[in-house]
Scaffold this motif. Sequence first.
Motif, PDB file in Angstrom:
ATOM      1  N   GLY A 229       0.918  27.596 -39.647  1.00 21.94           N
ATOM      2  CA  GLY A 229       1.598  26.356 -39.271  1.00 21.94           C
ATOM      3  C   GLY A 229       2.441  26.513 -38.025  1.00 21.94           C
ATOM      4  O   GLY A 229       3.394  25.754 -37.809  1.00 21.94           O
ATOM      5  N   GLY A 230       2.079  27.491 -37.166  1.00 24.72           N
ATOM      6  CA  GLY A 230       2.902  27.843 -36.014  1.00 24.72           C
ATOM      7  C   GLY A 230       3.139  26.699 -35.050  1.00 24.72           C
ATOM      8  O   GLY A 230       4.235  26.580 -34.494  1.00 24.72           O
ATOM      9  N   LEU A 231       2.126  25.863 -34.821  1.00 24.38           N
ATOM     10  CA  LEU A 231       2.308  24.746 -33.892  1.00 24.38           C
ATOM     11  C   LEU A 231       3.377  23.772 -34.395  1.00 24.38           C
ATOM     12  O   LEU A 231       4.196  23.279 -33.621  1.00 24.38           O
TER      13      LEU A 231
ATOM     14  N   LEU B 211      15.452  26.108 -39.937  1.00 25.98           N
ATOM     15  CA  LEU B 211      14.837  27.221 -40.665  1.00 25.98           C
ATOM     16  C   LEU B 211      14.186  26.747 -41.963  1.00 25.98           C
ATOM     17  O   LEU B 211      13.083  27.201 -42.313  1.00 25.98           O
ATOM     18  N   VAL B 212      14.849  25.842 -42.664  1.00 28.66           N
ATOM     19  CA  VAL B 212      14.277  25.306 -43.912  1.00 28.66           C
ATOM     20  C   VAL B 212      12.991  24.552 -43.616  1.00 28.66           C
ATOM     21  O   VAL B 212      12.001  24.667 -44.352  1.00 28.66           O
ATOM     22  N   TYR B 213      12.980  23.780 -42.533  1.00 27.09           N
ATOM     23  CA  TYR B 213      11.749  23.097 -42.122  1.00 27.09           C
ATOM     24  C   TYR B 213      10.622  24.099 -41.886  1.00 27.09           C
ATOM     25  O   TYR B 213       9.484  23.916 -42.356  1.00 27.09           O
ATOM     26  N   ILE B 214      10.938  25.161 -41.141  1.00 29.70           N
ATOM     27  CA  ILE B 214       9.915  26.153 -40.781  1.00 29.70           C
ATOM     28  C   ILE B 214       9.388  26.866 -42.022  1.00 29.70           C
ATOM     29  O   ILE B 214       8.178  27.094 -42.157  1.00 29.70           O
TER      30      ILE B 214
ATOM     31  N   ALA C 254       5.021  27.776 -45.787  1.00 30.17           N
ATOM     32  CA  ALA C 254       4.565  27.836 -47.186  1.00 30.17           C
ATOM     33  C   ALA C 254       3.416  26.867 -47.427  1.00 30.17           C
ATOM     34  O   ALA C 254       2.426  27.213 -48.095  1.00 30.17           O
ATOM     35  N   ARG C 255       3.513  25.677 -46.892  1.00 25.28           N
ATOM     36  CA  ARG C 255       2.434  24.699 -47.068  1.00 25.28           C
ATOM     37  C   ARG C 255       1.160  25.158 -46.360  1.00 25.28           C
ATOM     38  O   ARG C 255       0.047  24.970 -46.874  1.00 25.28           O
TER      39      ARG C 255
END
Length: 435
Positions: free
Chosen positions: A97-99, A189-192, A197-198
């Motif tokens: 999910g890097g992008l 950070l929580v978003y990332i 995880a998704r």
Amino acid sequence: MDRIDIGVIGIVVALLLLAMRVQVGVALGIVSFIGITWLTSIKAAWGILSSIPYDFVAQWSLSAIPMFLLMGYLAASAGLTNGIFKSANILLGKVPGGLASATVVSSALFASASGSSVATAAAFSKIAVPEMLKAKYSPSLATGAVAAAGTLGSLIPPSVLMILYGIFTETSIGALFVAGVIPGVLSALVYIVMITARAVRTPDIAPRNNAVYTVQDKKSAYKDIWPLPVLICGVLVGIFTGTFSPTEAGAIGAGLAIIIALVRRSLSAEVIKRAMIDTAIGTSTIFIVAIGASMFAAFMSLSTLPSQLGAFMLSSLESPMAIILTIALMVIVLGMFVDGISLLLLTIPIVMPVLNGLNVDMIWFGILMIKMLEIGLITPPVGMNVYVIKSSLGNEVELNDIFKGVWWFLLMDVLVLVMIIIFPSIALFLPSLML
């Protein structure tokens, strides 16, 4: 009819006018003028109408708003934000999910400089979303990341919302700026973590990035990213160390933006002209809303509604936490329909007596308030950032897909909000060092 009833009617009418898309400052000013006339006399209402605009605008602290807006517009117009997304993508590209994670980082940096969540959503819907869709990312994840990350600009300083909150609550703006750093970084950070995880659990929503970056690619990307962090850190370090006040920081930030643009040879007469015009428009809009809110505060004070509401809540609710949660629920619900600045200035006069009665730390509550306003920017049915993205992308992505992607980020926002409530030191640790 007693004063409290008149105050309640005033709030209802103000909300109805806002629902009818009447300009916020005008709506609050009209309601306040009629309400004050009702409670006192037309002579008193004219006296307040003639004195409040000057008394409010003449406050020295408000000069920080046009300066920070100018800093943001100069940074955007002079291209100081170029390369942020490319650099973040190179850094996080190999992470699942890097992008999307790169979008969170770059949007947060852009929003903190521009001071506008809406502008960030509009910009990155054209910069990041097409790149993610080309990489076969889920449309809901791509657009949800842009919508949510743009809201971080209100929390990561410098923030116009924090300046207005500090003025209306007589809270240190410098302390508010510093207090927003850890919650802002924590939110990102929580978003990332959620995105990663998704992406690990459901690889189809965010296929792996197989691009190969050469050393030259990395050097070129990182060469473009330095101006924005230097600009933001220069402002924040000066405030944290007490070298200059938040008001001075705005002017220094604008000056630093000009110097960086000169060094990069991206400053021109057209860039300055465009930034100055945008700053004038933005400042005028904010000041009109703030003047209307100042009149509304005077109206509320005369109606005695806020003090009576505070007394009622303090006597009927069993704990301070229940009162805080009630206020939070009210702000989040209203945030579905009213933009952040308007809602902040509308609710502060009402909840201040309650907060004073509880001896609430106003720096801590300020961070909570900003976070709740952020949530409102992406909450259905009227999440402003969502509609900005839809408008930018046209028929490329369905509105339902954007709202579907936003829900995951809303859950993360609620998680961070709960963490700040349970652990106030998240917001208060850095201000305690500064003080």
